[in-house]
Each structure stands twice: as structure tokens, then as C-alpha cells.
Design an enzyme around this catalytic site. Structure first.
Site, PDB file in Angstrom:
ATOM      1  N   ASP A   1      63.874  37.826  31.451  1.00 55.74           N
ATOM      2  CA  ASP A   1      63.658  36.677  32.330  1.00 55.74           C
ATOM      3  C   ASP A   1      64.793  35.678  32.126  1.00 55.74           C
ATOM      4  O   ASP A   1      65.222  35.415  30.997  1.00 55.74           O
ATOM      5  CB  ASP A   1      62.304  36.024  32.020  1.00 55.74           C
TER       6      ASP A   1
ATOM      7  N   HIS B   1      55.317  41.724  39.691  1.00 55.58           N
ATOM      8  CA  HIS B   1      55.992  41.891  38.398  1.00 55.58           C
ATOM      9  C   HIS B   1      55.045  41.569  37.261  1.00 55.58           C
ATOM     10  O   HIS B   1      54.133  40.764  37.405  1.00 55.58           O
ATOM     11  CB  HIS B   1      57.246  41.010  38.305  1.00 55.58           C
TER      12      HIS B   1
HETATM   13  P1  AMP Z   1      56.482  34.292  38.569  1.00 60.61           P
HETATM   14  O1  AMP Z   1      56.589  32.794  38.447  1.00 60.61           O
HETATM   15  O2  AMP Z   1      55.300  34.903  37.906  1.00 60.61           O
HETATM   16  O3  AMP Z   1      56.647  34.718  40.018  1.00 60.61           O
HETATM   17  O4  AMP Z   1      57.722  34.863  37.766  1.00 60.61           O
HETATM   18  C1  AMP Z   1      59.013  34.899  38.271  1.00 60.61           C
HETATM   19  C2  AMP Z   1      59.943  34.906  37.090  1.00 60.61           C
HETATM   20  O5  AMP Z   1      61.203  35.370  37.520  1.00 60.61           O
HETATM   21  C3  AMP Z   1      60.162  33.544  36.439  1.00 60.61           C
HETATM   22  O6  AMP Z   1      59.755  33.594  35.083  1.00 60.61           O
HETATM   23  C4  AMP Z   1      61.661  33.315  36.591  1.00 60.61           C
HETATM   24  O7  AMP Z   1      62.233  32.664  35.478  1.00 60.61           O
HETATM   25  C5  AMP Z   1      62.188  34.734  36.755  1.00 60.61           C
HETATM   26  N1  AMP Z   1      63.435  34.862  37.478  1.00 60.61           N
HETATM   27  C6  AMP Z   1      63.769  34.296  38.666  1.00 60.61           C
HETATM   28  N2  AMP Z   1      65.007  34.684  39.027  1.00 60.61           N
HETATM   29  C7  AMP Z   1      65.451  35.526  38.066  1.00 60.61           C
HETATM   30  C8  AMP Z   1      66.661  36.259  37.859  1.00 60.61           C
HETATM   31  N3  AMP Z   1      67.661  36.200  38.740  1.00 60.61           N
HETATM   32  N4  AMP Z   1      66.780  37.015  36.746  1.00 60.61           N
HETATM   33  C9  AMP Z   1      65.768  37.078  35.858  1.00 60.61           C
HETATM   34  N5  AMP Z   1      64.611  36.415  35.995  1.00 60.61           N
HETATM   35  C10 AMP Z   1      64.454  35.640  37.070  1.00 60.61           C
END
Ligand code: AMP
Length: 113
Positions: free
Chosen positions: A31, A99
Site C-alpha cells: 500500500d 481488494h
Molecule cells: P480502500 O480505502 O479500502 O479502498 O483501500 C484503497 C487503498 O489503496 C488505500 O489504502 C490506498 O492507500 C491504496 N492506494 C491507492 N493508490 C495506490 C497506489 N497507486 N499504490 C498502492 N496503493 C495505493
């Protein structure tokens, strides 16, 4: 047409990620805003916006994602961890590509906020 998500762009290789595991059904990467020393995301290659849209035909895929989440948690040396699926905006979902979060490496509070 639904908007393309950032995870779909990662799957297509358009955006880089810190990849730690990949197989024919899923991808695991770190993440970008870790909430703990270990914070991994397990995403299916199949485009399913959230658990709400998953159907019975996804049952073996969902089982696979859970087993992979345990495999990568073990690979990271975690003894304990939390596997989280946020479903819907009020639950904290921000990326609408299903996810699993794998969070560990520190004590985790319960109940979550
Ligand atoms: P959620 O809030 O459950 O939808 O989780 C989405 C997650 O994706 C969050 O913890 C973000 O920090 C992570 N995230 C968003 N963009 C990226 C990225 N480009 N690479 C890795 N993680 C990401």
C-alpha cells in the site's frame, strides 16, 4: 461505462507498484500509504468493483484471494495480521476494484474505528 480505477491501471502496468506476488488470478503489492509496518493489497485481476458485486461464480476466486493473503503474510514473517475488505464509501472504500488489505507488524486495536 464505469470509470477505470487506479488498480486497473496498475494491473495493466501503466502505473508502477511495489509488487510482492503475482499469479494467474491476482496481484499483491504494498500500500502506498501504509497503516502499519506491513500493509499489503491483494487484488484480483478480474474487475469486480466491491464485494457487493461479487457473485457465486467468484467463490473460488475469493477463496484464492484469502489463501494468497495468508501466504504473503507468512512470507512477510507476520505471526498475526488483519485481513480487511472495505465495502462501500461509508466503510472506507476509496478504490472501487475489490481488494483485501493485509495489515500487520504492530498491535492492532479492536474494534476498528
Ligand atoms: P480502500 O480505502 O479500502 O479502498 O483501500 C484503497 C487503498 O489503496 C488505500 O489504502 C490506498 O492507500 C491504496 N492506494 C491507492 N493508490 C495506490 C497506489 N497507486 N499504490 C498502492 N496503493 C495505493
Amino acid at each position: 461505462m464505469t470509470e477505470e480505477t487506479i488498480f486497473n491501471r496498475i494491473l495493466k502496468g501503466e502505473i508502477p507498484c511495489d509488487e510482492i506476488y503475482r499469479d494467474e488470478l491476482c496481484l499483491v503489492f504494498r500500500d502506498i500509504q501504509p497503516q502499519a509496518p506491513v500493509h499489503l493489497l491483494v487484488i484480483p485481476k478480474k474487475n469486480i468493483p466491491s464485494l457487493k458485486e461479487a457473485s457465486h461464480e467468484d467463490a473460488s476466486l475469493l477463496g484464492h484471494l484469502l489463501l494468497v493473503s495468508a501466504k504473503v503474510a507468512n512470507k512477510e514473517g507476520l505471526e498475526s495480521w488483519r485481513t480487511v475488505i472495505n465495502t462501500g464509501e461509508s466503510a472506507g472504500q476509496t478504490v472501487f476494484h475489490l481488494h483485501l488489505h493485509v495489515i500487520g507488524g504492530r498491535d492492532l486495536l479492536w474494534p476498528p474505528g
